[in-house]
Design a protein around this motif. Structure first.
Motif, mmCIF file in Angstrom:
data_model
loop_
_atom_site.group_PDB
_atom_site.id
_atom_site.type_symbol
_atom_site.label_atom_id
_atom_site.label_comp_id
_atom_site.label_asym_id
_atom_site.label_seq_id
_atom_site.Cartn_x
_atom_site.Cartn_y
_atom_site.Cartn_z
ATOM 1 N N GLY A 160 0.795 -1.214 0.000
ATOM 2 C CA GLY A 160 0.000 0.000 0.000
ATOM 3 C C GLY A 160 0.828 1.265 0.000
ATOM 4 O O GLY A 160 0.317 2.337 -0.315
ATOM 5 N N ASN A 161 2.121 1.141 0.341
ATOM 6 C CA ASN A 161 2.996 2.307 0.324
ATOM 7 C C ASN A 161 3.514 2.572 -1.080
ATOM 8 O O ASN A 161 3.537 1.692 -1.933
ATOM 9 N N VAL A 162 3.972 3.778 -1.297
ATOM 10 C CA VAL A 162 4.521 4.144 -2.596
ATOM 11 C C VAL A 162 5.699 3.227 -2.930
ATOM 12 O O VAL A 162 6.488 2.848 -2.060
ATOM 13 N N ALA A 163 5.808 2.866 -4.202
ATOM 14 C CA ALA A 163 6.864 1.949 -4.643
ATOM 15 C C ALA A 163 8.140 2.720 -4.950
ATOM 16 O O ALA A 163 8.464 3.016 -6.109
ATOM 17 N N ASP A 164 8.861 3.071 -3.897
ATOM 18 C CA ASP A 164 10.197 3.662 -4.002
ATOM 19 C C ASP A 164 11.186 2.594 -3.553
ATOM 20 O O ASP A 164 11.186 2.195 -2.375
#
Length: 415
Positions: free
Chosen positions: A362-366
């Motif tokens: 669910g977190n940004v894909a960095d």
């Protein structure tokens, strides 16, 4: 309490909707294809206690799944066997307000354009260390933040024009908490705290104003060492848990070093750390000395974050980039897990952006994907001293917001 703009609240709601939709969509088996899968890499995600070989699936710019094995198809698959996969690195101390004015940092050529240097070293988020002040932040946002792929957050300088030379940075009348408060409220999603530094006077008003503002907005104070009339002990005594001081391992006449004449970390420094004061690296061109860092590390005193102090001079001297800094601290005795945690989760917590620095679904894909090379390597400090190391990080790929933004050897290229 600081205010939050209504458009930001709307964007948060939309973002959360898409994250929820994607998680339900894929967890129920309806999705047949991910945008991207990173397969077979050794995932190190200290925030989630992961340190083993796993697959990572990404869609619509967010991490959808981290699992031992992901068998569903993907539009693009990255073979990361033999490589390490971590959250994108966070550089806590940079100067990226680049612009047309010669000889300056704020809107000057001594700052650097972040996209030119971040992704190749695994950095996906930078925090500008007070290069702009309350008066100049809107220009910084328009000119740099809004134009960059790198995520740029900022400490706002208590000096109205930021780092624009002695004439402005010594002007106490321009250090106005109420004016800065308005700017922080307008840009609460980008401004992570308040910065004080580069003040040569003995009056505590600038420091006290910066503390007042930081407490008012419930964000940390970031203290740079360029405050020669304030003793290190006095500075630390005024800081509270969560506040940060940078250039931790500096050894210059301007400030007392953290290592005492007995070779040990000074007691008042240890006491500050025990209280929760955070110590940023702040490597820079003159901010890192082995005679401070080596004994400190041996005594268990490591920096909380790896602020590189990225600017025109530091990147071409001993600092070089984030990957080099992390390798340097491994040569000093920290483990790979240690340096990843410092460069990711520690930094994310310090700036109160816990959606960063970890690989929770669910977190940004960095993401940073790198190899650890074995060999004989040399690392230098600001005094021209060197040490040898046997391992060095080499960034193979950086993914920002689900997109490949650095690919050293064509891992993501079409076959």
């Amino acid at each position: 309490m600081h205010l939050i703009r209504s458009d930001r609240a709307t964007n948060v709601i939309k973002s959360n909707f898409w994250v929820l939709f994607l998680l339900v969509f894929y967890s129920n088996g309806f999705g047949q294809t991910y945008d991207l899968i990173v397969k077979g890499g050794h995932v190190i995600d200290p925030a989630n206690n992961i340190d083993k070989v796993m697959d990572v699936a990404v869609s619509k710019g967010v991490i959808v799944k981290v699992s031992d094995k992901i068998n569903e198809p993907a539009e693009r698959t990255i073979d990361a066997k033999g490589l390490f996969v971590t959250p994108g690195f966070i550089d806590m101390h940079t100067h990226v307000f680049v612009g047309p004015h010669a000889g300056l940092f704020a809107n000057g050529v001594n700052s650097v354009s972040p996209d030119d240097f971040t992704f190749r070293s695994g950095v996906t988020t930078v925090v500008d260390a007070g290069t702009s002040g309350w008066r100049s932040f809107p220009l910084f946002k328009k000119q740099v933040i809004d134009q960059s792929k790198t995520r740029i957050l900022a400490f706002i300088n208590i000096a109205g024009d930021g780092m624009t030379g002695a004439e402005h940075e010594q002007n106490i009348a321009d250090m106005v908490p109420d004016s800065a408060l308005m700017v922080i409220n307008q840009h609460a999603d980008l401004i992570v705290g308040v910065k004080i530094g580069h003040y040569n006077g003995a009056d505590w008003t600038p420091y006290d104003n910066a503390i007042k503002l930081a407490r008012q907005v419930e964000k940390p104070l970031f203290v740079e060492c360029h405050l020669p009339q304030y003793s290190l002990q006095d500075q630390l005594a005024r800081l509270s848990a969560g506040d940060m001081i940078t250039h931790t391992f500096e050894n210059i006449k301007e400030r007392m070093p953290i290592i005492g004449e007995d070779g040990k970390v000074r007691p008042f420094v240890l006491e500050a750390k025990k209280r929760g004061v955070l110590f940023d690296l702040g490597h820079g061109g003159a901010g890192f000395w082995f005679d401070q860092a080596a004994p400190a590390i041996k005594q268990g005193f490591a920096p909380n974050s790896f602020g590189t102090d990225l600017h025109r001079f530091s990147m071409n001297s001993a600092m070089k980039d984030m990957a080099n800094v992390m390798s340097k601290f491994m040569a000093l005795g920290l483990s790979l897990h240690d340096v990843v945690q410092i460069a990711t989760w520690n930094a994310a917590q310090a700036i109160k952006h816990e959606e960063l620095g970890n690989m929770k679904a669910g977190n940004v894909a960095d993401l940073a994907i790198f190899r650890v090379r074995d060999g004989q390597f040399g690392f230098t400090d600001s005094g021209g001293k060197s040490i040898a190391g046997s391992k060095k990080l080499e960034i193979e790929m950086t993914i920002r917001d689900g997109k490949i933004v650095w690919d050293l050897n064509g891992l993501g290229a079409k076959k």
